[in-house]
Scaffold this active site. Sequence first.
Site, PDB file in Angstrom:
ATOM      1  N   GLU A   1       8.575  14.854  21.688  1.00 25.10           N
ATOM      2  CA  GLU A   1       8.996  16.219  22.009  1.00 25.10           C
ATOM      3  C   GLU A   1       9.388  16.349  23.478  1.00 25.10           C
ATOM      4  OE1 GLU A   1       9.600  18.656  19.943  1.00 25.10           O
ATOM      5  OE2 GLU A   1       8.869  17.583  18.186  1.00 25.10           O
TER       6      GLU A   1
ATOM      7  N   ASN B   1      13.151  17.128  24.729  1.00 27.96           N
ATOM      8  CA  ASN B   1      13.449  18.293  25.565  1.00 27.96           C
ATOM      9  C   ASN B   1      14.269  17.905  26.787  1.00 27.96           C
ATOM     10  OD1 ASN B   1      12.210  20.178  23.947  1.00 27.96           O
ATOM     11  ND2 ASN B   1      10.386  20.374  25.215  1.00 27.96           N
TER      12      ASN B   1
ATOM     13  N   ARG C   1      17.376  24.890  17.005  1.00 26.83           N
ATOM     14  CA  ARG C   1      16.036  24.326  17.183  1.00 26.83           C
ATOM     15  C   ARG C   1      14.978  25.380  16.862  1.00 26.83           C
ATOM     16  NH1 ARG C   1      15.997  19.270  17.769  1.00 26.83           N
ATOM     17  NH2 ARG C   1      17.858  18.403  18.649  1.00 26.83           N
TER      18      ARG C   1
END
Length: 149
Positions: free
Chosen positions: A48, A52, A105
Site C-alpha cells: 500500500e 501510494n 481507488r
Amino acid sequence: MHFINQMRLEFLSIPANVAFARVAVAAFASQLDFTLEDLEEIKTAVSEAVSNSIIHGYEHEPDRLVTVYAALTLDTLEIRVEDDGKGIIDIDRALQPAFSTDAERLGLGFVFMQSFMENFRVESTPGRGTTVIMSKSTGGSMARANEAT
C-alpha cells in the site's frame, strides 16, 4: 535504538516493483519470529505504501525513485517508504477512510497500513514528497532466542 540489521531498497516507480518491495521486506522481516499472518500484514502495508508513492506521489511517472528502508531491533521491524513526489496537502484528511485523490481507488491504503502495523505515521510536505513510517513487533521471541545463545 540499537538495530541488529538494516536494509535499503531504491527502485523505479513502476507497478512491477510493488511486488518486489513487498517480498523483499517480508524476506528481511523473516529474520525475526513473525507469524505467517504477521508477514502477510507486513507485505500488505508495504504494498500500500509503495503503491501510494507510485500512484499519488508520482502520478504514474515511471522514472522516479521510491526508497524503502527497513531495520530490525531484537523484536521489532521498522519500515520507511519515501518518495519525493507531490506530497500531501492535508494529511489528516488523507488518513480518513475512503478518501482518495483517484476516483477509481477505494481510499483504504492508509487504513490498511494503520490496522496492520502497531505504529504508523505519515510525514509529507507539498511539492517535496511523503514518508510513511511504520513498525511491527514480534512480542520479544527474537530477544529471548538471542539471550539463550
